[in-house]
Every structure is written in C-alpha cells, then in structure tokens.
Design an enzyme around this catalytic site. Structure first.
Site, PDB file in Angstrom:
ATOM      1  N   TRP A  74      95.183  99.674  65.217  1.00  0.00           N
ATOM      2  CA  TRP A  74      95.523 100.966  64.606  1.00  0.00           C
ATOM      3  C   TRP A  74      94.505 101.957  65.130  1.00  0.00           C
ATOM      4  O   TRP A  74      93.311 101.827  64.883  1.00  0.00           O
ATOM      5  CB  TRP A  74      95.468 100.853  63.086  1.00  0.00           C
ATOM      6  CG  TRP A  74      95.918 102.065  62.335  1.00  0.00           C
ATOM      7  CD1 TRP A  74      97.192 102.466  62.090  1.00  0.00           C
ATOM      8  CD2 TRP A  74      95.068 103.021  61.678  1.00  0.00           C
ATOM      9  NE1 TRP A  74      97.197 103.608  61.328  1.00  0.00           N
ATOM     10  CE2 TRP A  74      95.907 103.967  61.067  1.00  0.00           C
ATOM     11  CE3 TRP A  74      93.681 103.157  61.556  1.00  0.00           C
ATOM     12  CZ2 TRP A  74      95.408 105.047  60.339  1.00  0.00           C
ATOM     13  CZ3 TRP A  74      93.190 104.235  60.837  1.00  0.00           C
ATOM     14  CH2 TRP A  74      94.044 105.155  60.234  1.00  0.00           C
ATOM     15  N   ASN A 100      87.497  95.144  64.542  1.00  0.00           N
ATOM     16  CA  ASN A 100      87.923  96.098  63.519  1.00  0.00           C
ATOM     17  C   ASN A 100      86.711  96.892  63.072  1.00  0.00           C
ATOM     18  O   ASN A 100      85.616  96.332  62.939  1.00  0.00           O
ATOM     19  CB  ASN A 100      88.523  95.381  62.310  1.00  0.00           C
ATOM     20  CG  ASN A 100      89.927  94.893  62.571  1.00  0.00           C
ATOM     21  OD1 ASN A 100      90.549  95.250  63.562  1.00  0.00           O
ATOM     22  ND2 ASN A 100      90.437  94.061  61.667  1.00  0.00           N
ATOM     23  N   GLY A 101      86.899  98.170  62.789  1.00  0.00           N
ATOM     24  CA  GLY A 101      85.794  98.998  62.339  1.00  0.00           C
ATOM     25  C   GLY A 101      85.551 100.157  63.282  1.00  0.00           C
ATOM     26  O   GLY A 101      86.385 100.484  64.136  1.00  0.00           O
ATOM     27  N   GLU A 486     105.474 108.725  52.912  1.00  0.00           N
ATOM     28  CA  GLU A 486     104.844 107.733  53.774  1.00  0.00           C
ATOM     29  C   GLU A 486     105.838 106.802  54.456  1.00  0.00           C
ATOM     30  O   GLU A 486     105.537 106.274  55.529  1.00  0.00           O
ATOM     31  CB  GLU A 486     103.781 106.925  53.017  1.00  0.00           C
ATOM     32  CG  GLU A 486     104.275 106.010  51.924  1.00  0.00           C
ATOM     33  CD  GLU A 486     103.136 105.291  51.198  1.00  0.00           C
ATOM     34  OE1 GLU A 486     102.050 105.130  51.787  1.00  0.00           O
ATOM     35  OE2 GLU A 486     103.332 104.911  50.026  1.00  0.00           O
ATOM     36  N   HIS A 502     102.781 129.620  39.966  1.00  0.00           N
ATOM     37  CA  HIS A 502     101.509 130.056  40.554  1.00  0.00           C
ATOM     38  C   HIS A 502     101.477 129.863  42.063  1.00  0.00           C
ATOM     39  O   HIS A 502     100.400 129.785  42.649  1.00  0.00           O
ATOM     40  CB  HIS A 502     100.346 129.316  39.892  1.00  0.00           C
ATOM     41  CG  HIS A 502     100.233 129.595  38.430  1.00  0.00           C
ATOM     42  ND1 HIS A 502      99.782 130.800  37.928  1.00  0.00           N
ATOM     43  CD2 HIS A 502     100.555 128.827  37.351  1.00  0.00           C
ATOM     44  CE1 HIS A 502      99.804 130.763  36.607  1.00  0.00           C
ATOM     45  NE2 HIS A 502     100.271 129.575  36.232  1.00  0.00           N
ATOM     46  N   LYS A 601      97.799  99.150  56.021  1.00  0.00           N
ATOM     47  CA  LYS A 601      97.819  98.647  54.654  1.00  0.00           C
ATOM     48  C   LYS A 601      96.441  98.720  54.010  1.00  0.00           C
ATOM     49  O   LYS A 601      96.284  99.185  52.895  1.00  0.00           O
ATOM     50  CB  LYS A 601      98.326  97.205  54.635  1.00  0.00           C
ATOM     51  CG  LYS A 601      98.406  96.567  53.250  1.00  0.00           C
ATOM     52  CD  LYS A 601      99.442  97.241  52.386  1.00  0.00           C
ATOM     53  CE  LYS A 601      99.613  96.529  51.052  1.00  0.00           C
ATOM     54  NZ  LYS A 601     100.541  97.256  50.174  1.00  0.00           N
TER      55      LYS A 601
END
Length: 606
Positions: A74, A100-101, A486, A502, A601
C-alpha cells in the site's frame, strides 16, 4: 505497508507465500511481489495491481524453493509501479527484503549510500534498508541487519533473506505488527494471523524492538542488542473457516450478517443477574474518583467512541472527550492523575491510536483498550483490555467490529453508572436486558435487506449524498457517510441536522439523496423541521426511523423501519441499514467492495 508473508522449511515456498498473501488482500494494496531462493540465486517477481496479476506473471516455470518472502504493498513512498513494489534488493541481488512501515530518515541515508556508490531503482524508503544491510554485510546476515537497524529511524516490520544464507529469514519489528507461525520443520513470518491460520494456530507475536532469526527447526528471538527474549506460544482462538466467505458474494456482506452472533459473543457472560460484570478489570475505585475520560480512536472506531461518549455522560455522569487519534497526539493535554483514556481499535495496531496510548502512559494516566485482536499492541500496552470477540473481520470497511465496539461502550457506560450509583437498579436492569436483546433487533433489521437493495439500485448513479441526525443519530450518520464514501466512492457528508442552516444547506439541490436518522424520540420534531428544509430545496429524503415514529416521518420520501428500540441503544440497530445501503451501492457501481481503492484495513503508519 501492507502485507508480509515468508516461509522457510522443507516444502515449496511459492504456493505457501501466495496463499498467505491472498489471506492478507483484505488489508488493501496496490502491488505485490515474491522472492524465492533457488540454484544459488534469489528470484524476484513483482507487479503493480492485484495479486492475481503477479501470479499470472509468474507463469508455470517458477522455481521451487524452501525459502521465500512475499509482500502486498500500500503505497507510502513512490507511486504504484512495478519498480516500487516489494521485495527490494541490494545492488547485487544478494540481499532481498520486504517491509511494512516508514523509514523516516531514508532521504539522508539514501544520499549517503548513493555517494558511496549504491544504485537505486525505486522511489521507496524501503530500498534504503536493502542497501544499508548490504553495506554492513560481512558474512552474517543477522549481524548486518542488526547493524543497519541501529541507523534507522521510523517504523518497520521486516523479513530479510540472503542468497548466502538460504536456510533462514531475519525478522524485526518496531511499531508495525509481525508474527511468526510455528510448525515442525517449517516456519512462517507474516504481518497478520490470517496469513498462517490454515497452517498453524501456534504463533509468536513479536513485540516492539524484537529481532528474530528463523530457520526450519528453530526461532531465536532477542532484543536489538542481542539479549535473549523468552516468548510464550500464542494459541490463535479463531477457526480458519471463520475467515472464509461461507457462500456470500463478499466478506462485507457476510460480516454484516454476522453481527447478531458477534453481539452475542461480545455480551456473553458480561451481564449477570441484570447487572454488568466487569469485576476482572479492577477499576471500581478509579471509576468512583474519575475526573475526565478521553476516548481516542480513528475512523469507524472514532464513531463508536462518539456513541460511547454520549452513553457514558448520560448514564454515568462523567465528562468525556472524544478525539481523533491523529490529532490528539499533538495536543497539549491538561492531564490529571485520575483521568482515564479509552482507546478503541479493531486491529489493535493503529499507529496513531498507539501513539496516543503511549502518551497517556508517559503522563501516568491509565489506559483501557477496546480491541478485537488478542495479543495486539494496544492489548499488551494498555493497563486493562476489553475484547470485542467479533472474530476476524476481512473486509476493509468495518461492520461487525463497529457494532461490537458499540456493545462494549454500552457495557462500560452501564458499569460505570452502577459503580457511581448514577442510575437506579431498575434502570440498569432495563437497559441491560434490552442490550442483551439487540442481537434479535439486528436480525429483524436485516430482514429489510431487499428493500434497502432496491433503494440502492434506484440511487446508484448519484454522485453526492448527505446524512443527517441529532444526538446519537448524528454519530450514526457519520458512520453511515463513511461507509458509503469508502466503498462506493460517492461523495457523502454527515451533518448534525441543526447545522444545515449554517452553511451545508447551500449544497442541497434537486434530487440529492439525504439519509435521515430518526431514532431519538425526544428529537423527532426538531429533526423533521430540518428535513422539511432540505425537501423545500429539492432533496429526496430516505428516513431510517423507528416504527413508533413512522407517523411523524410521513413527509419523508422513503422509510426504512427499525423496531421500537430504546433510543440510547438505537445506534446498534440504526447503522445496519446504512451498512447494507453502502454495500449495494458499491456493488451496483462495480466497485471492489472488500478492497476499496487507496485504503488499508490496518493503518500501521502515521
């Protein structure tokens, strides 16, 4: 980020890794790749797009191997392209890794490595790690990874292999989840339990700043300095079948229909003789002297926190703030010793929520975690934890995790009211009994699925929608709008109904659908006055209203009816039609329901 799967053993790594990655597709990704050792070389194949595209590119002649790693990415650094997909290699292809990270100081490290002669092919921060390990490799992959990590700032879950050491995977974790699956003669490394669940229920869960050397017959775990760490084997309580579709077209629809059973599991054993039993938390004294509660979460969990705030303030009379974790962590909070933080996270690994938890702990404030995943980071680091028992939730869009989070928030509100004596025994008994009946209420609401499906077909081509509500209904409206945007990619906004005049009223035009939540008996007249305002400007109003309020909602164009439920508990029932509506809107628009674009996720980076 997003999904890691590795294998070392005596079998063929390729099908194991691909199967594991397929179990992690729910986390969201834009490219995938695999690297395996064969014939003295590491063979890498990676491709933009779905896992199936990468598998197709593999062909039938992919070499068998006893060692390999794979990844679904991702994007954080670098656009989705083949060259930016994981795994990444050093200059010679000797060292290959998945990550990952985020490496926060990658730009500085990259410049230094380029000056030293290293050639980069991607735009990612991850590739820096491969070259950094190459720099320090002197015959021991373990020592090279240890040395490289001493220069790294940021978060990571790593799996590293080398063609010179084809019998091992080196793994390390800091602020990003990583587990090791255990079987005789073979081991697995993964970013989440579903990747290994069909092969083993025995796992080690790595903690922050832990390092592992994984071979077919052994796992050695140490801290980053090399000091041994004793680990207990964690027995995964989930059944592998629970992570399958069971005949449903999508995981999301399956999980919507699993909500009654998930609610039963969450509530089971927690209400005894008409009273909530949280004695095991040992927080009664803290509740009696409590100053303020901070509920901190992200996304859907934040919306559950909004309902929790209203319930706790109404029943227990304790002041509550509900904050988005990514904002809360940068506030200058006026902490007090008798405050409490409640963090809510389905995965228990949400980076911003973890950061808020740690900030509270640094300031000597107790933390109570509400999570679905046993052994997750928030569960381990909080002072106390309540598990939702929703079971594995595979679809990116949360449904049953949300409803079970609501159930826990109601249990907490009732328990706090019991301890503080702010509600009578009769009121506690009535609300507890009604809460136990909510699974049946949700089952009744799900019988409206065909009607909701017809509404979705009718409005499938709209490009903008609005959700309205007051009080508890406003919190549900926010969750409904999030679900729609989403997974269907339709612009959806939620507003407190009284805020229309408003500013947002300017956006209402002829034919725009407005979904109005009407479950609060004392607010129905106020809400209807706002509905008349949007109808006067051409909006089409779909009311999600309780049966006993049906007559008051006659001016709405469509009605989806809810059973007559206590207004305090109504969010559990009222959200279900919005979940179903969002699901079918996405299906009719041809969207990838379980894996919506650009989303993951479990968000394990800031």
């Amino acid at each position: 980020m997003c999904g890691i799967m590795g294998y070392v053993g005596r079998g063929n790594a390729v099908p194991v890794i691909i199967d594991g990655l397929s179990k992690l597709e729910y986390r969201g990704y834009d490219s995938s790749g695999i690297a395996v050792y064969n014939g003295g070389e590491i063979h890498v194949n990676k491709k933009k797009g779905r896992l199936a595209d990468m598998v197709s590119a593999l062909g039938e002649k992919w070499p068998e191997s006893n060692l390999g790693i794979g990844h679904t990415r991702w994007a954080t650094h670098g656009v989705p392209e083949d060259r930016n997909a994981h795994p990444h290699s050093d200059c010679s292809g000797r060292i290959v890794l998945v990550h990952n990270g985020i490496i926060e100081n990658y730009a500085v490290l990259r410049r230094e490595l380029i000056l030293e002669g290293h050639d980069f092919v991607s735009e990612t921060d991850t590739e820096v790690l491969a070259h950094l390990i190459e720099k320090y490799y002197q015959g021991s992959l373990e020592q090279a990874v240890r040395k490289a990590l001493s220069y790294v700032q940021g978060s990571f879950a790593l799996a590293v292999i080398s063609r010179d050491e084809p019998d091992r995977i080196i793994a390390a974790r800091r602020d990003s989840p990583l587990i090791i699956g255990l079987n005789e003669g073979e081991k697995y490394v993964a970013s989440d339990i579903p990747a290994v669940l069909e092969r083993t229920a025995d796992v080690y869960i790595l903690e922050d700043n832990e390092f592992a050397v994984i071979t077919p017959d052994a796992v050695k775990i140490t801290d980053f300095s090399g000091n041994p760490v004793k680990k207990e084997i964690f027995k995964v309580p989930w059944d592998p079948v629970s992570a399958e579709k069971a005949g449903y077209d999508h995981f999301m629809l399956k999980e919507i229909h699993e909500q009654p059973e998930a609610l039963r599991k969450t509530l089971r054993g927690r209400i005894k003789d008409g009273a909530v039993d949280f004695a095991e938390l040992q927080i009664d004294d803290a509740i009696k002297n409590m100053g303020k509660i901070y509920i901190v979460a992200c996304g859907t969990a934040y919306h559950a926190g909004l309902v929790g705030r209203l319930a706790i303030e109404k029943l227990a009379r304790i002041p509550v703030e509900t904050d988005i974790a990514s904002e809360f962590r940068y506030r200058d909070v006026l902490w007090a010793p008798n405050d409490l933080m409640i963090v809510i996270s389905q995965s228990g690994e949400t980076a911003d929520t973890l950061a808020a938890l740690r900030e509270a702990r640094r300031n000597k404030v107790k933390v109570l975690a509400v999570t679905n995943v046993v052994g997750s980071s928030v569960a381990r680091e909080a002072d106390r934890v309540i598990y939702t028992h929703a079971g594995p939730e595979i679809a990116v869009a949360s449904t049953k995790a949300y409803s079970t989070q609501l159930a826990v928030m109601y249990l907490l509100a009732l328990y706090m009211a019991q301890v503080k004596g702010t509600c009578s025994n009769d009121e506690i008994l009535r609300l507890s009994s009604e809460l136990l009946y909510m699974d049946t209420i949700v089952e009744q609401v799900l019988k409206e699925q065909e009607k909701i499906k017809e509404l979705a077909w009718r409005y499938r081509e709209v490009e903008s929608t609005f959700f309205l509500g007051r009080g508890f209904d406003y919190a549900v409206a926010m969750e409904g709008a999030l679900k729609l945007k989403e997974i269907s990619y339709i612009h959806a906004e939620a507003y407190a109904a009284g805020e229309l005049k408003h500013g947002p009223l300017a956006l209402i035009e002829n034919g725009v659908p407005v979904l109005a939540l009407i479950s609060q008996d004392n607010l129905v007249e106020k809400t209807m006055s706002n509905i008349k305002e949007v109808k006067a400007r051409g909006a089409v109003v779909i009311a999600v209203c309780k049966e006993n309020l049906q007559e008051a909602c006659q001016e709405c164009d469509e009605q989806v009816l809810l059973p007559d439920v206590n207004p305090i508990l109504a969010p559990i029932a009222a959200v279900v039609p919005l979940q179903v509506f969002a699901y079918y809107m996405a299906v009719f628009r041809g969207a990838d329901v379980d894996k919506p674009r650009n989303l993951a996720k479990s968000v394990t980076v800031e």
